[in-house]
Design a protein around this motif. Structure first.
Motif, PDB file in Angstrom:
ATOM      1  N   ALA A  81      17.475  45.983  29.470  1.00 62.43           N
ATOM      2  CA  ALA A  81      17.529  45.302  30.519  1.00 62.43           C
ATOM      3  C   ALA A  81      15.653  44.489  29.736  1.00 62.43           C
ATOM      4  O   ALA A  81      15.334  42.796  30.429  1.00 62.43           O
ATOM      5  CB  ALA A  81      17.059  45.707  31.806  1.00 62.43           C
ATOM      6  N   GLN A  82      14.671  45.049  29.559  1.00 67.36           N
ATOM      7  CA  GLN A  82      13.763  43.644  28.931  1.00 67.36           C
ATOM      8  C   GLN A  82      13.976  42.973  27.792  1.00 67.36           C
ATOM      9  O   GLN A  82      13.467  41.778  28.364  1.00 67.36           O
ATOM     10  CB  GLN A  82      12.582  44.889  29.120  1.00 67.36           C
ATOM     11  N   ARG A  83      14.729  43.109  27.170  1.00 69.08           N
ATOM     12  CA  ARG A  83      14.817  42.541  25.719  1.00 69.08           C
ATOM     13  C   ARG A  83      15.950  41.312  25.985  1.00 69.08           C
ATOM     14  O   ARG A  83      15.785  40.696  25.962  1.00 69.08           O
ATOM     15  CB  ARG A  83      15.237  43.261  25.497  1.00 69.08           C
ATOM     16  N   TYR A  84      17.447  41.844  27.127  1.00 69.68           N
ATOM     17  CA  TYR A  84      18.396  40.729  27.134  1.00 69.68           C
ATOM     18  C   TYR A  84      18.293  40.068  28.585  1.00 69.68           C
ATOM     19  O   TYR A  84      19.379  40.848  29.321  1.00 69.68           O
ATOM     20  CB  TYR A  84      19.202  41.208  26.374  1.00 69.68           C
ATOM     21  N   GLU A  85      17.066  39.972  29.085  1.00 66.40           N
ATOM     22  CA  GLU A  85      18.194  40.038  30.746  1.00 66.40           C
ATOM     23  C   GLU A  85      18.174  38.694  30.781  1.00 66.40           C
ATOM     24  O   GLU A  85      19.192  38.904  32.086  1.00 66.40           O
ATOM     25  CB  GLU A  85      16.248  39.447  31.489  1.00 66.40           C
ATOM     26  N   ALA A  86      18.111  37.486  30.631  1.00 63.17           N
ATOM     27  CA  ALA A  86      19.036  36.327  30.529  1.00 63.17           C
ATOM     28  C   ALA A  86      20.513  36.580  29.959  1.00 63.17           C
ATOM     29  O   ALA A  86      21.509  36.942  31.212  1.00 63.17           O
ATOM     30  CB  ALA A  86      18.759  34.911  30.141  1.00 63.17           C
ATOM     31  N   GLU A  87      20.591  37.897  28.878  1.00 62.18           N
ATOM     32  CA  GLU A  87      21.844  37.433  28.823  1.00 62.18           C
ATOM     33  C   GLU A  87      23.009  38.509  29.681  1.00 62.18           C
ATOM     34  O   GLU A  87      24.213  38.809  29.652  1.00 62.18           O
ATOM     35  CB  GLU A  87      22.093  38.445  26.912  1.00 62.18           C
ATOM     36  N   ILE A  88      22.024  39.774  30.214  1.00 65.73           N
ATOM     37  CA  ILE A  88      23.484  40.550  31.253  1.00 65.73           C
ATOM     38  C   ILE A  88      23.532  39.839  32.586  1.00 65.73           C
ATOM     39  O   ILE A  88      24.492  40.339  33.018  1.00 65.73           O
ATOM     40  CB  ILE A  88      21.803  41.940  31.290  1.00 65.73           C
ATOM     41  N   LYS A  89      22.201  39.142  32.573  1.00 63.94           N
ATOM     42  CA  LYS A  89      22.508  38.546  34.376  1.00 63.94           C
ATOM     43  C   LYS A  89      23.793  37.467  34.138  1.00 63.94           C
ATOM     44  O   LYS A  89      24.553  37.405  35.126  1.00 63.94           O
ATOM     45  CB  LYS A  89      21.549  37.606  34.848  1.00 63.94           C
ATOM     46  N   THR A  90      23.923  37.047  32.696  1.00 66.90           N
ATOM     47  CA  THR A  90      25.069  35.507  32.376  1.00 66.90           C
ATOM     48  C   THR A  90      26.762  36.362  32.489  1.00 66.90           C
ATOM     49  O   THR A  90      27.394  35.712  31.925  1.00 66.90           O
ATOM     50  CB  THR A  90      24.459  34.523  31.860  1.00 66.90           C
ATOM     51  N   GLU A  91      26.286  37.426  30.922  1.00 66.55           N
ATOM     52  CA  GLU A  91      27.431  38.029  30.670  1.00 66.55           C
ATOM     53  C   GLU A  91      28.520  39.303  31.288  1.00 66.55           C
ATOM     54  O   GLU A  91      29.481  38.998  30.802  1.00 66.55           O
ATOM     55  CB  GLU A  91      26.763  38.960  28.728  1.00 66.55           C
ATOM     56  N   ILE A  92      27.109  39.896  31.953  1.00 69.78           N
ATOM     57  CA  ILE A  92      27.935  40.437  32.641  1.00 69.78           C
ATOM     58  C   ILE A  92      27.870  40.913  34.743  1.00 69.78           C
ATOM     59  O   ILE A  92      26.577  40.845  34.787  1.00 69.78           O
ATOM     60  CB  ILE A  92      26.951  42.351  32.540  1.00 69.78           C
TER      61      ILE A  92
END
Length: 444
Positions: A81-92
């Motif tokens: 979550a710390q590393r890929y915060e933006a990606e998690i929000k947009t991709e999942i």
């Protein structure tokens, strides 16, 4: 509302999970181990290497499927979550809240907001340590617990992403640790396992000196604590004072975890490590001279960029000479955001795997020989469990940390032992990584 919790990665992450579980319970949530009846699912993720990231993503996606069934809210916390915060929000899009590594104290607020239909996102700056006074819910067996004594790391090894995910080194104040340890002891904990990204420099930021020996002495004053085990000791930071505490304090296990990662001087320098082959050899020799029965564990990386066949042979030669009691090895993982990811001479995956297999094959032979030599010795062991169909207790000696090392199996008709009991056994047999023991007359 019921919460289902998944904790991935290291034992340091597990402590954060236990803190969040305590906060959720205090916040009125019911903890469940059945994902099919949960209203809220929390996945505390790991992002140390690619395999850990894959496991984290797969687990998140598995939980996301439950959004079509019973699940109302999915929260992702921790290193991924710390590393890929933006990606998690947009991709999942099934994820309803994202909490970074230094935001676990916001778990109740995140759950509450998400249940109201609001997306919650909090990745606090990696400074300080969240102030949480709620008792954590221990997820390990009740007789042992991990005590996280610090957060973050200052080493900045070229292969490691942890400083970017966890921040700089921050020690937990000694008084708070002693208080937490007393609470754990009152709940039945007999074995304290000290963890941090690096335990050896504990206190340097708070007290201006390495204070691990003092902390250990303070913890050993807690009557109910029988064993204190130390993990993650960087070899260059081990002092004579620490060695003396391990040697003389009867509650400290004669066990030390030294993550050396490599032994070839060129590779060590490229890794950003601060030791040399000669220094590592000298430290191991000193530890065994001062504490003859000490069990030494280490970790190695196979296939670091630029590692030659000769450097790999150096590793095998060193292992053969050092005869580590415990050794783990993983292949180098090329992590975005690390210096080593940009290095030339990256090693092919099949070569990395082959070198890892070489190391582990040699180590298995060493472990088998060491265990064979322990037959006839007597040890105090702690009972971890019981296998009823085999009339066998599962135990550990001071030589064995939970989950990563071997076990002592005790076959007996005695049914009165409980997890956490400490008994004496005589070693009667040996396998590659485990031992067979018999209860002594003293324990029968």
């Amino acid at each position: 509302m019921k919460v289902f919790f998944v904790s991935l990665g290291c034992d340091k992450n597990l402590v954060d999970s236990e803190v969040m579980l305590g906060l959720l319970k205090e916040g009125g949530y019911e903890i469940t181990d059945n994902e099919d009846e949960a209203d809220v699912a929390v996945v505390n993720t790991c992002s140390f290497i690619l395999d850990a990231q894959d496991e984290s993503v797969e687990t998140i996606l598995q939980m996301a499927e439950k959004k079509n069934e019973n699940l109302k809210v999915l929260i992702v916390t921790g290193c991924l979550a710390q590393r890929y915060e933006a990606e998690i929000k947009t991709e999942i899009p099934e994820v309803d809240a994202v909490l970074g590594t230094n935001s676990y104290d916001k778990i109740v607020e995140a759950a509450n907001e998400a249940l109201e239909g609001n997306f919650y996102d909090e990745c606090s700056p990696l400074k300080g340590i969240p102030e949480v006074n709620t008792e954590r819910i221990i997820s390990t067996p009740s007789h042992y617990a991990f005590l996280k004594i610090a957060e973050g790391c200052n080493k900045k090894c070229t292969y490691c992403i942890i400083p970017s995910l966890r921040g700089s080194y921050r020690s937990v104040p000694m008084e708070k640790l002693v208080s937490e340890a007393r609470t754990l002891a009152e709940k039945g904990v007999k074995e304290l396992i000290l963890v941090a990204q690096e335990t050896t420099v504990y206190g340097i930021d708070l007290y201006g000196k390495k204070s691990l020996p003092e902390l250990i002495s303070r913890l050993s004053e807690i009557e109910q604590i029988r064993w204190i085990r130390i993990l993650y000791c960087y070899p260059e930071e081990i002092t004579d004072e620490l060695i003396n505490v391990i040697k003389t304090n009867e509650k400290v296990c004669h066990y030390l975890d030294l993550p050396i990662q490599h032994v070839n001087d060129d590779v060590l320098k490229s890794m950003g490590r601060r030791t040399t082959n000669k220094e590592l050899s000298g430290l191991i020799k000193k530890l065994r001279e001062e504490i003859p029965d000490i069990a030494l564990r280490t970790t190695l990386i196979a296939g670091f960029p630029g590692e030659t066949n000769e450097a790999h042979e150096d590793v095998l030669r060193f292992i053969n000479e050092a005869e580590f009691d415990r050794l783990g090895c993983f292949t180098y993982s090329r992590e975005d955001g690390t210096k080593a990811a940009c290095f030339e001479n990256q090693i092919a995956d099949e070569v990395k795997a082959s070198r890892r297999d070489d190391i582990m094959e040699l180590q298995s032979e060493i472990c088998a020989d060491i265990n064979e030599g322990l037959i006839g010795n007597e040890y105090e062991v702690i009972i971890d469990g019981y296998i009823p169909e085999e009339n066998t207790y599962v135990a550990r000696s001071f030589r064995d940390a939970p989950d990563v090392d071997g076990y002592v199996f005790i076959e007996t008709d005695r049914k009165s032992l409980l997890s956490g009991d400490m008994v004496r056994v005589k070693i009667s047999g040996a396998h590659e990584y485990d031992l067979i023991g018999e209860l002594t007359d003293e324990s029968a």
